[in-house]
Design an enzyme around this catalytic site. Structure first.
Site, short mmCIF file in Angstrom:
data_model
loop_
_atom_site.label_atom_id
_atom_site.label_comp_id
_atom_site.label_asym_id
_atom_site.label_seq_id
_atom_site.Cartn_x
_atom_site.Cartn_y
_atom_site.Cartn_z
CE1 TYR A 148 -4.31 2.21 0.82
CE2 TYR A 148 -2.68 3.07 1.68
CZ TYR A 148 -3.79 3.31 1.33
OH TYR A 148 -5.02 4.36 1.38
CE LYS A 152 -3.44 4.71 -1.57
NZ LYS A 152 -4.72 5.34 -3.09
#
Ligand SMILES: NC(=O)c1ccc[n+]([C@@H]2O[C@H](COP(=O)([O-])OP(=O)(O)OC[C@H]3O[C@@H](n4cnc5c(N)ncnc54)[C@H](O)[C@@H]3O)[C@@H](O)[C@H]2O)c1
Length: 323
Positions: A148, A152
Site C-alpha cells: 500500500y 501509493k
C-alpha cells in the site's frame, strides 16, 4: 458542468464523491470492481440520469468510452489493512501502479485533469511531526504494509512523470484518516471497528497500548477539499495534505466511543502490528492557504453522525439485536 470519471466510486469515499458530483449536476461515470466497495453505497444514484456505473478492474485499460471525459478522480485501491495486505498484497500493488497508469493514459487521451488520492501512509512511521508535504517519509519497503505505502508512492511518482513528460494536468492529495457513514462495518478500520464493537456490546480491541495517535477527518470535510483541489488552477499539482489536525490517542478514541454509545464494552489490548505508525497528524497549512479550506466538523459531532449511521445499518436502535 463536466463529464467526470470516478475510479473506486462504490467505496466509502468514492460513493460520497459520486453523490456530491451528481448533485452538482455533472455527468458521473463510476468505475469499480466492487472489491471493497458495494453497490448499496451508490444505489440512491441509479435513478439519476447523469449517473453511470461500469464494473471494471482498473488494472486493465478501460477501453473506449462513448463520452469525452473532463476530469478523473482516481480512488480505486483498498484502504483498510486487512483488505490490502496479506494475500491481497500483490493485487494492491498492481491496483496502485497499473491502475494509475491506466487512468493517467485515459487522462492523456482525453486531455482531462486527473486527481490522485494518495495517503499519509507515504510518510510511513514519521520521524517529523506533524507531517508537512516536504517530509519524505520513513517507509519500510519490505513490510506487510509496503504494498500500500510503496504502491501509493510509486503512483505519485507516475503522476509527476506524466505531468513532466506528457503534459497531463495532475492533482495529488495525501489523505489522513477519514471516517463517516458508508464505511464498511467489517473492514477493520479503527473508527468503524470501535463503533460496531461498542454497538454490538463486544469488547473494544486496541492494538498496542493505545498511546499511538491518529487524526480523523469527517467525510464531508474531506469531499469538499477534494473537489476544491480538482478545481484549483492548472499547474497547482500538490501534493497537498488533507485531514483534520486534531490529534487523539487510540485509547482516547475508544473511551469517547464507549461513552457515546453508552454500552458496557471493556477495552482489550492486542499486540501492535509491525510498522504501525506511532504518530500521525497533518500539517494543513498548504490546503488552508491554496484551497482556502480547513475542516469544520469536530470529532464529537462526526462520531455522533457515524454512530447514528451504524445504529441504523446494524439494526440497533430499531430493536433488531435487542430481542
Ligand atoms: N479513507 C481513508 O481514510 C483514506 C486515507 C488515505 C487514502 N485513502 C485513499 O482514498 C481512496 C478511497 O478510499 P476508501 O476509504 O473509499 O476505500 P475503499 O476501500 O472503501 O474504496 C476503494 C474502492 O476501490 C475499489 N477497487 C479496489 N481495487 C480495484 C480495482 N483493481 N479496480 C477497480 N476498483 C477497485 C474498491 O472496490 C472500492 O470501491 C483509496 O485510494 C485510498 O487509498 C483513503
Amino acid at each position: 458542468m463536466s463529464n467526470i470519471l470516478v475510479s473506486g466510486g462504490t467505496g466509502f469515499l468514492g460513493a460520497h464523491l459520486c453523490a456530491r458530483l451528481v448533485a452538482d449536476g455533472n455527468l458521473v461515470v463510476c468505475v469499480d470492481n466492487n472489491y471493497t466497495g458495494s453497490i448499496e453505497n451508490i444505489e440512491e444514484l441509479f435513478n439519476r440520469p447523469n449517473f453511470f456505473f461500469i464494473k471494471h478492474d482498473v488494472t486493465n485499460p478501460l477501453g473506449k468510452l462513448t463520452r469525452h471525459i473532463d476530469q478523473i478522480y482516481n480512488l480505486a485501491c483498498p484502504a483498510s489493512p486487512p483488505a490490502y495486505q496479506g494475500k491481497h498484497a500483490i493485487m494492491t500493488t498492481k491496483t496502485n501502479v497499473l491502475g494509475a497508469i491506466n487512468m493517467l493514459e485515459l487522462a492523456k487521451s482525453n486531455n482531462a485533469t486527473i486527481l490522485q488520492t494518495s495517503t499519509s501512509e507515504v510518510y510511513g512511521d514519521p520521524l517529523e511531526h506533524p507531517q508537512k508535504e516536504t517530509y519524505r517519509g520513513n517507509v519500510n519497503p519490505i513490510s506487510m504494509r509496503a504494498c500500500y505505502d510503496e504502491g501509493k508512492r510509486c503512483a505519485e511518482s507516475l503522476f509527476f512523470d506524466y505531468y513532466r513528460n506528457e503534459g497531463v494536468d495532475i492533482k495529488v492529495v495525501r489523505i489522513f484518516n477519514a471516517y463517516g457513514p458508508k464505511m464498511n462495518p467489517d473492514d477493520g478500520r479503527v473508527i468503524s471497528n470501535f463503533i460496531c464493537q461498542a454497538l454490538r456490546g463486544e469488547a473494544i480491541t486496541i492494538y498496542g497500548d493505545g498511546s499511538q495517535t491518529r487524526s480523523f477527518c469527517y467525510v464531508d470535510d474531506l469531499i469538499e477539499v477534494i473537489v476544491r483541489m480538482m478545481g484549483s488552477k492548472r499547474g497547482f499539482t500538490g501534493p497537498v495534505n488533507i485531514g483534520n489536525p486534531g490529534e487523539f490517542t487510540i485509547r482516547e478514541l475508544a473511551e469517547k466511543v464507549i461513552a457515546k454509545v453508552g454500552g458496557k464494552s471493556k477495552i482489550v489490548y492486542h499486540s501492535l502490528p509491525s510498522d504501525d505508525p506511532t504518530r500521525r497528524r497533518p500539517d494543513i497549512t498548504l490546503a488552508k492557504s491554496k484551497l482556502d479550506w480547513e475542516p469544520k466538523i469536530a470529532l464529537d459531532e462526526g462520531l455522533d453522525r457515524t454512530i447514528a449511521y451504524f445504529e441504523q445499518k446494524l439494526g440497533i436502535g430499531l430493536g433488531v439485536l435487542a430481542i
